[in-house]
Design a protein around this motif. Sequence first.
Motif, PDB file in Angstrom:
ATOM      1  N   ILE A  94      19.292  12.110   2.515  1.00 22.51           N
ATOM      2  CA  ILE A  94      19.478  12.209   1.018  1.00 22.51           C
ATOM      3  C   ILE A  94      17.759  13.916   0.725  1.00 22.51           C
ATOM      4  O   ILE A  94      18.969  14.521  -0.026  1.00 22.51           O
ATOM      5  CB  ILE A  94      19.062  11.674  -0.004  1.00 22.51           C
ATOM      6  N   CYS A  95      17.042  13.792   1.517  1.00 20.93           N
ATOM      7  CA  CYS A  95      16.076  14.551   1.488  1.00 20.93           C
ATOM      8  C   CYS A  95      15.509  14.804   2.424  1.00 20.93           C
ATOM      9  O   CYS A  95      15.766  14.085   3.487  1.00 20.93           O
ATOM     10  CB  CYS A  95      15.016  14.154   0.318  1.00 20.93           C
ATOM     11  N   GLN A  96      15.159  15.751   2.851  1.00 27.11           N
ATOM     12  CA  GLN A  96      14.249  16.677   3.994  1.00 27.11           C
ATOM     13  C   GLN A  96      12.758  15.076   4.481  1.00 27.11           C
ATOM     14  O   GLN A  96      12.877  14.800   5.317  1.00 27.11           O
ATOM     15  CB  GLN A  96      13.901  17.430   4.551  1.00 27.11           C
ATOM     16  N   ASP A  97      12.553  15.134   3.186  1.00 26.46           N
ATOM     17  CA  ASP A  97      10.732  13.969   3.453  1.00 26.46           C
ATOM     18  C   ASP A  97      11.649  13.146   3.469  1.00 26.46           C
ATOM     19  O   ASP A  97      11.914  12.107   2.256  1.00 26.46           O
ATOM     20  CB  ASP A  97       9.954  14.718   2.442  1.00 26.46           C
ATOM     21  N   THR A  98      11.970  12.545   4.794  1.00 25.32           N
ATOM     22  CA  THR A  98      12.895  10.877   5.110  1.00 25.32           C
ATOM     23  C   THR A  98      11.289  10.487   4.918  1.00 25.32           C
ATOM     24  O   THR A  98      11.545   9.064   5.243  1.00 25.32           O
ATOM     25  CB  THR A  98      13.186  11.009   6.960  1.00 25.32           C
ATOM     26  N   GLY A  99       9.898  10.477   4.379  1.00 26.78           N
ATOM     27  CA  GLY A  99       8.896   9.385   4.383  1.00 26.78           C
ATOM     28  C   GLY A  99       8.519   8.923   5.531  1.00 26.78           C
ATOM     29  O   GLY A  99       8.640   8.782   6.573  1.00 26.78           O
ATOM     30  N   MET A 100       7.099   8.014   4.285  1.00 28.51           N
ATOM     31  CA  MET A 100       6.363   7.292   5.572  1.00 28.51           C
ATOM     32  C   MET A 100       7.189   5.905   5.289  1.00 28.51           C
ATOM     33  O   MET A 100       7.638   5.441   4.113  1.00 28.51           O
ATOM     34  CB  MET A 100       4.898   7.292   5.500  1.00 28.51           C
ATOM     35  N   VAL A 101       6.868   4.734   6.243  1.00 30.10           N
ATOM     36  CA  VAL A 101       8.670   3.787   5.909  1.00 30.10           C
ATOM     37  C   VAL A 101       7.553   2.524   5.330  1.00 30.10           C
ATOM     38  O   VAL A 101       7.074   2.350   6.264  1.00 30.10           O
ATOM     39  CB  VAL A 101       8.741   2.413   7.646  1.00 30.10           C
ATOM     40  N   ILE A 102       7.920   2.160   4.440  1.00 36.06           N
ATOM     41  CA  ILE A 102       6.721   0.884   4.147  1.00 36.06           C
ATOM     42  C   ILE A 102       8.032  -0.178   4.112  1.00 36.06           C
ATOM     43  O   ILE A 102       9.188   0.290   3.569  1.00 36.06           O
ATOM     44  CB  ILE A 102       6.522   1.255   2.420  1.00 36.06           C
ATOM     45  N   VAL A 103       7.420  -1.479   5.071  1.00 36.61           N
ATOM     46  CA  VAL A 103       8.424  -2.598   4.692  1.00 36.61           C
ATOM     47  C   VAL A 103       7.532  -3.731   4.383  1.00 36.61           C
ATOM     48  O   VAL A 103       6.810  -3.671   4.183  1.00 36.61           O
ATOM     49  CB  VAL A 103       8.542  -2.442   6.502  1.00 36.61           C
ATOM     50  N   PHE A 104       8.129  -4.242   3.493  1.00 37.43           N
ATOM     51  CA  PHE A 104       8.079  -5.507   2.616  1.00 37.43           C
ATOM     52  C   PHE A 104       8.582  -6.856   3.565  1.00 37.43           C
ATOM     53  O   PHE A 104      10.091  -6.546   3.310  1.00 37.43           O
ATOM     54  CB  PHE A 104       8.077  -5.589   1.663  1.00 37.43           C
ATOM     55  N   LEU A 105       8.420  -7.534   4.185  1.00 42.63           N
ATOM     56  CA  LEU A 105       8.401  -8.525   4.654  1.00 42.63           C
ATOM     57  C   LEU A 105       8.278 -10.185   3.718  1.00 42.63           C
ATOM     58  O   LEU A 105       6.539 -10.197   3.881  1.00 42.63           O
ATOM     59  CB  LEU A 105       8.232  -8.569   5.907  1.00 42.63           C
ATOM     60  N   GLU A 106       9.614 -10.946   3.059  1.00 38.98           N
ATOM     61  CA  GLU A 106       8.929 -11.846   2.442  1.00 38.98           C
ATOM     62  C   GLU A 106       9.625 -12.946   3.947  1.00 38.98           C
ATOM     63  O   GLU A 106      10.736 -13.905   3.842  1.00 38.98           O
ATOM     64  CB  GLU A 106       9.778 -11.914   1.053  1.00 38.98           C
ATOM     65  N   VAL A 161      14.151 -14.970   5.519  1.00 38.15           N
ATOM     66  CA  VAL A 161      13.526 -13.739   5.567  1.00 38.15           C
ATOM     67  C   VAL A 161      14.058 -12.118   5.286  1.00 38.15           C
ATOM     68  O   VAL A 161      15.335 -12.369   5.209  1.00 38.15           O
ATOM     69  CB  VAL A 161      13.394 -13.105   7.334  1.00 38.15           C
ATOM     70  N   ASN A 162      13.336 -11.944   4.228  1.00 35.58           N
ATOM     71  CA  ASN A 162      13.741 -11.465   3.192  1.00 35.58           C
ATOM     72  C   ASN A 162      12.970  -9.829   3.280  1.00 35.58           C
ATOM     73  O   ASN A 162      11.926  -9.482   3.464  1.00 35.58           O
ATOM     74  CB  ASN A 162      13.652 -11.595   1.666  1.00 35.58           C
ATOM     75  N   LEU A 163      14.068  -8.544   3.768  1.00 39.27           N
ATOM     76  CA  LEU A 163      13.526  -7.669   4.479  1.00 39.27           C
ATOM     77  C   LEU A 163      13.289  -6.157   3.769  1.00 39.27           C
ATOM     78  O   LEU A 163      14.983  -6.315   3.426  1.00 39.27           O
ATOM     79  CB  LEU A 163      14.227  -7.649   6.124  1.00 39.27           C
ATOM     80  N   GLU A 164      12.708  -5.444   3.126  1.00 42.32           N
ATOM     81  CA  GLU A 164      13.201  -4.485   2.130  1.00 42.32           C
ATOM     82  C   GLU A 164      12.318  -3.157   3.312  1.00 42.32           C
ATOM     83  O   GLU A 164      11.480  -3.400   3.344  1.00 42.32           O
ATOM     84  CB  GLU A 164      12.291  -5.303   0.621  1.00 42.32           C
ATOM     85  N   VAL A 165      12.869  -2.109   2.634  1.00 48.03           N
ATOM     86  CA  VAL A 165      12.721  -1.213   3.867  1.00 48.03           C
ATOM     87  C   VAL A 165      12.825  -0.111   2.685  1.00 48.03           C
ATOM     88  O   VAL A 165      14.026   0.632   1.991  1.00 48.03           O
ATOM     89  CB  VAL A 165      13.233  -0.946   5.007  1.00 48.03           C
ATOM     90  N   SER A 166      11.284   0.808   2.617  1.00 48.07           N
ATOM     91  CA  SER A 166      11.717   2.331   1.815  1.00 48.07           C
ATOM     92  C   SER A 166      10.674   3.256   2.313  1.00 48.07           C
ATOM     93  O   SER A 166       9.822   3.317   2.556  1.00 48.07           O
ATOM     94  CB  SER A 166      11.196   1.516   0.241  1.00 48.07           C
ATOM     95  N   PRO A 167      12.001   4.837   3.036  1.00 45.71           N
ATOM     96  CA  PRO A 167      11.241   5.768   2.681  1.00 45.71           C
ATOM     97  C   PRO A 167      10.648   5.496   1.803  1.00 45.71           C
ATOM     98  O   PRO A 167      11.203   6.520   0.710  1.00 45.71           O
ATOM     99  CB  PRO A 167      12.038   6.424   3.781  1.00 45.71           C
ATOM    100  N   LYS A 168       8.711   6.568   2.353  1.00 47.80           N
ATOM    101  CA  LYS A 168       8.142   7.191   0.735  1.00 47.80           C
ATOM    102  C   LYS A 168       8.570   8.345   1.123  1.00 47.80           C
ATOM    103  O   LYS A 168       7.100   8.976   1.704  1.00 47.80           O
ATOM    104  CB  LYS A 168       7.433   6.423   0.614  1.00 47.80           C
ATOM    105  N   GLY A 169       8.789   9.742   0.109  1.00 55.76           N
ATOM    106  CA  GLY A 169       8.308  10.574   0.307  1.00 55.76           C
ATOM    107  C   GLY A 169       7.154  10.826  -0.262  1.00 55.76           C
ATOM    108  O   GLY A 169       5.955  11.173  -1.381  1.00 55.76           O
ATOM    109  N   PHE A 170       6.201  12.075   0.159  1.00 55.22           N
ATOM    110  CA  PHE A 170       4.739  12.357  -0.352  1.00 55.22           C
ATOM    111  C   PHE A 170       4.546  13.077  -1.270  1.00 55.22           C
ATOM    112  O   PHE A 170       4.035  13.587  -1.409  1.00 55.22           O
ATOM    113  CB  PHE A 170       3.836  12.850   0.978  1.00 55.22           C
ATOM    114  N   GLY A 171       5.691  14.323  -1.846  1.00 55.98           N
ATOM    115  CA  GLY A 171       5.625  15.078  -3.269  1.00 55.98           C
ATOM    116  C   GLY A 171       4.742  13.948  -4.089  1.00 55.98           C
ATOM    117  O   GLY A 171       4.709  14.521  -4.536  1.00 55.98           O
ATOM    118  N   SER A 172       5.428  13.116  -3.871  1.00 55.56           N
ATOM    119  CA  SER A 172       5.419  11.951  -6.112  1.00 55.56           C
ATOM    120  C   SER A 172       4.094  11.150  -5.132  1.00 55.56           C
ATOM    121  O   SER A 172       3.435  11.358  -5.948  1.00 55.56           O
ATOM    122  CB  SER A 172       6.828  11.622  -5.864  1.00 55.56           C
ATOM    123  N   GLU A 173       4.337  10.611  -3.719  1.00 59.53           N
ATOM    124  CA  GLU A 173       3.123  10.268  -3.507  1.00 59.53           C
ATOM    125  C   GLU A 173       1.838  10.276  -4.237  1.00 59.53           C
ATOM    126  O   GLU A 173       1.225  10.209  -4.097  1.00 59.53           O
ATOM    127  CB  GLU A 173       3.341   9.194  -2.056  1.00 59.53           C
TER     128      GLU A 173
END
Lengths: 280, 182
Positions: A65-77, A138-150
């Motif tokens: 979707i965007c070329q900034d494919t982010g740093m991957v944030i992973v939440f594991l419950e 296990v609830n696994l959530e993944v978010s590639p976070k772009g840094f323009g907004s970060e």
Amino acid sequence: MREIRFDTIKDAVRELCLKANFEMRSDILKALRTSLRKETNDRAKRILKSIIENARIAKKKRLAICQDTGMVIVFLEIGQDVSFVGGSLKKAVDDGVREAYHKGCLRKSVVEDALLRNNTATNTPAVIYTDIVEGGRVNLEVSPKGFGSESKSAVKMLRPTASMEEIKGFILDIVKFAGPDACPPFILGVGIGGTFDTVTHLAKRALFRSIEQRNPKRHMANLERELFKEINTLGLGPMGLGGRTTVLGVNILDAPTHIAGLPVAVNISCHATRSASKII
Amino acid sequence: MKEIKLKTPLTKDAVTDLKAGDEIYLSGIIFTARDAAHKKIADLIKKGRHVPLNLKDACVYYTGPTPAISRRPIGSCGPTTSSRMDPFTPALLRLGLRGMIGKGDRSDEVRSAIKKHHAVYFLATGGIGALLSTYVKSARPVLFKDLGPEAVYKLEVKDFPLIVGIDSKGRNVYDKTRWKKG
């Protein structure tokens, strides 16, 4: 004890990274379409249309979707009745990220050392948060976070007696500071309460929640609605070029805090806010 | 709203009538460069060394694309935040750089340098890199290849959609919007 294998986690992380990068979240796509109907500024309408068209092309052609494919944030419950077998959990997550970014032709944007700036070439390590909950899943959530907004996000330790106007004023100032740079219309993740460290975590976590859901507490939900309305009267608009679409969603997560403080954090996220989740 | 077709190289004459807010379709050759490439070029200039890229009437695009998937010239390739390039921009303009493509506002210093050198700053829409990749016909790395996504790529584009952000007279599109620099 329920056993979950190394490969199960790795494969799930890989699939979620790919899904998040190629398929726009349905709640965000829906909000974009609603905004397009309500928008009166011609240029804003054209930009919103191009964002929606971009989502269509990305999904169809399996392009980011965007070329900034982010740093991957992973939440594991993690359910307390779960045991991981076959290798380290951290390695399973990182291997999943590595495979996704290699096979999916996603950009590797992670540097190993913040000062030396050497690219790890794998987009790892991921940022991993874990929480222990009841049960055997296990609830696994993944978010590639772009840094323009970060890079436009902020935290402030307000006085415990701060008025609602001061709290809102701080949040609005951060949105104005983010301006056109951070790719509006935004999704705002807001943390309120906790400590200096946990409040930023809440703000990040809030971005994972559907923007169609409101905070379960009535006064927090009202604050979300008021912020949504007030930010959309700022006139910033898509890419800062004017219009009434400046935020697509405002999500607040709150936590208990100390008598002497009122921490507030704002995690700015662009219209290409990406996340995907799965229950294992 | 004027819609204008523009071709590279961007000569002084080609950009002189552009006004902040105009919608442009750019065709021709552009070079990608983001943070690391700017730092390297600025270092070469500072040391008085040769810059192995002809910037005369050239246009740079602040982007770090995703790797190309099969049978496509380039991956997703939207603009990155331009203001991070601000400290390096005046030096590049002195070498004849005419056009820049990115997102967001620029510093007052860059705006003055754009006016002084009769250059132009274009906005591309951020976060639509998949769509923007469809306007790129070819891509090949030409400089600092070791930088991976931050290498300088030579792109051939056809009708790449842009908005004039800052024109050669120093007029800024954000002057007319309600957003003001804090």
